[in-house]
Design an enzyme around this catalytic site. Structure first.
Site, short mmCIF file in Angstrom:
data_model
loop_
_atom_site.label_atom_id
_atom_site.label_comp_id
_atom_site.label_asym_id
_atom_site.label_seq_id
_atom_site.Cartn_x
_atom_site.Cartn_y
_atom_site.Cartn_z
N ASP A 184 23.73 39.23 46.93
CA ASP A 184 23.65 40.53 47.61
C ASP A 184 24.98 41.06 48.15
OD1 ASP A 184 23.71 38.38 49.40
OD2 ASP A 184 22.57 39.44 50.95
N THR A 225 23.33 38.65 55.77
CA THR A 225 23.79 37.32 55.39
C THR A 225 22.53 36.51 55.08
OG1 THR A 225 23.74 36.44 57.64
CG2 THR A 225 25.80 37.44 56.94
N GLY A 226 22.73 35.35 54.48
CA GLY A 226 21.58 34.51 54.16
C GLY A 226 21.29 34.50 52.67
N ARG A 237 27.67 33.52 39.35
CA ARG A 237 26.52 33.94 40.17
C ARG A 237 26.97 34.99 41.20
NH1 ARG A 237 25.57 33.83 46.00
NH2 ARG A 237 23.37 33.53 46.37
N VAL A 238 26.24 36.08 41.24
CA VAL A 238 26.52 37.12 42.24
C VAL A 238 25.20 37.43 42.93
CG1 VAL A 238 27.18 39.53 42.55
CG2 VAL A 238 28.41 38.11 40.90
N GLY A 297 20.95 35.38 49.39
CA GLY A 297 21.25 36.65 48.74
C GLY A 297 20.29 37.03 47.65
N THR A 328 28.54 34.10 55.35
CA THR A 328 29.10 35.38 54.95
C THR A 328 29.50 36.05 56.23
OG1 THR A 328 27.59 35.62 53.07
CG2 THR A 328 28.42 37.66 53.99
N1 ASP Z 1 24.27 36.25 51.12
C1 ASP Z 1 25.27 35.36 50.61
C2 ASP Z 1 24.98 35.07 49.18
O1 ASP Z 1 23.82 34.86 48.85
C3 ASP Z 1 25.38 34.07 51.30
C4 ASP Z 1 25.14 34.05 52.78
O2 ASP Z 1 25.24 35.05 53.42
O3 ASP Z 1 24.86 33.01 53.35
O4 ASP Z 1 25.91 34.98 48.41
#
Ligand code: ASP
Length: 375
Positions: free
Chosen positions: A257, A277-278, A254-255, A280, A226
């Site tokens: 964060d 990021t990461g 799917r949604v 979510g 992200t």
């Molecule tokens: N946070 C994002 C999500 O879960 C993905 C990411 O940042 O790696 O959609």
């Protein structure tokens, strides 16, 4: 006088009243009026700054370039992340992003404009490569904050956004490998001689860290990624944006964060901004960006506020499948924050992450994120 001429005159009049640079187009004028808060903080002389996730080196440089030209912080951060949204080689954001389990690219984004206290978002948006621009349009041209799926696409079409196929061949190939190796009991077969490690584990995104981030099923790499970008200008005005194609091969619809204000992004012009990021799902349950801004309001340095959010997620996560044998999180989440005084910081659950910073130089640089766990 036809309507177009009339509105054009209105814009020009508005522009001269606001003393806005002629370089801004009509949409910009309506979008980000000069506000009282701009004047209020003018004396502070904050050093302008832009930070982003590690994939935002160019984005923060572009954001700062625009700030130097006197542009609004929201113009700056969105123009910054548009670079990554447009990049076919970044498979985690915008055009070229990895698709959902049906092979469809679905994008999420939200924006917040501190001086006017407004925000907008879109989720599960298909066919439009710059969801951040649509999120901004939701903020500016509707009385809503979040539009999803078909509704978001209709809204984007109504505003003239061009539809295009966002699935690049490279992303389609990776999706196909994933689908072909998903189960040995279905009818999909990988090419003859295909080995498990060719799942993509050799791809730079797929190193050990990504496998850990995939967490609950690290036997199959599920890349995430992200971009979050934040900026504060010399007046202390702040904006932010987060944009993503989300978890690769996700269930359609799917949604997590990224498009959710308070989770993937939060801006309070009186305090600061935070983004993530990461994984979510973990952040969605903790609304960490809001939490981080509240911690900064209470006096935390941005780094400490980000660490606090990591700790909160660790405390909140009870599901065994998400924890290793030592009870530590099997996934990663990363937070980025800056405050009104131009201080900044970032933290991740696991060490090894970096974030991009530009505090006025031509080039941005990477700094290490603090980490909740030592190793
Ligand atoms: N946070 C994002 C999500 O879960 C993905 C990411 O940042 O790696 O959609």
């Amino acid at each position: 006088m036809n309507t177009q001429t009339r509105s054009r005159r209105f814009f020009l009049k508005a522009a001269s009243l606001l003393g806005v640079s002629a370089a801004l187009g009509p949409a910009d004028l309506l979008a980000v009026p000069n506000t009282a808060s701009t004047a209020r903080w003018a004396h502070k002389g904050v050093r302008p700054l832009s930070i982003a996730s590690a994939n935002g080196l160019e984005s923060t440089a572009r954001a700062m370039h625009l700030l130097r030209d006197g542009r609004d912080t929201l113009d700056a951060v969105i123009a910054g992340v548009n670079i990554v949204e447009d990049d076919p080689d970044d498979q985690t954001v915008g055009y070229g992003g990895l698709p959902n389990e049906d092979g469809e690219v679905e994008l999420d984004s939200c924006v917040m404009h501190g001086p006017t206290g407004r925000g907008g978002g879109v989720a599960a948006l298909r066919n439009i490569k710059n969801p951040s621009l649509v999120a901004r349009r939701v903020m500016e041209r509707s009385d809503h904050v979040l539009l999803v799926g078909e509704g978001a696409l209709h809204f984007a079409r109504a505003h003239g956004f061009r539809e295009e196929n966002l699935l690049t061949d490279a992303a389609r190939e990776r999706w196909l490998r994933w689908k072909e190796t998903l189960s040995n009991e279905d009818d999909w077969l990988p090419p003859h001689g295909f080995e498990d490690r060719d799942l993509g584990m050799n791809h730079p995104d797929m190193q050990e860290e990504s496998r850990r981030e995939a967490g609950w099923r690290d036997e199959r790499a599920r890349p995430t990624g992200t971009i979050n970008c934040l900026a504060v200008d010399a007046n202390g005005d702040i904006s932010g944006v987060t944009t993503t194609s989300g978890l690769a091969f996700k269930i359609p619809g799917r949604v997590a964060d990224s498009p959710i204000i308070g989770a993937g992004l939060y801006v309070d012009n009186a305090v600061g901004a935070a983004g993530s990021t990461g994984r979510g799902e973990a952040n969605l349950l903790a609304l960490s960006s809001f939490l981080i801004v509240e911690r900064m309001r209470m006096g935390d340095h941005p780094t400490d506020a980000c660490l606090h959010a990591c700790r909160r997620i660790a405390e909140q996560t009870k599901m065994k499948r998400l924890l290793d044998e030592n009870g530590r999180l099997k996934f990663n989440v990363n937070f980025y924050a800056l405050d009104k005084d131009g201080r900044h910081g970032a933290a991740s659950v696991w060490p090894g992450k970096q974030y991009a910073v530009n505090d006025g130089n031509e080039k941005s640089h990477l700094l290490d994120c603090a980490a909740l766990y030592e190793s």
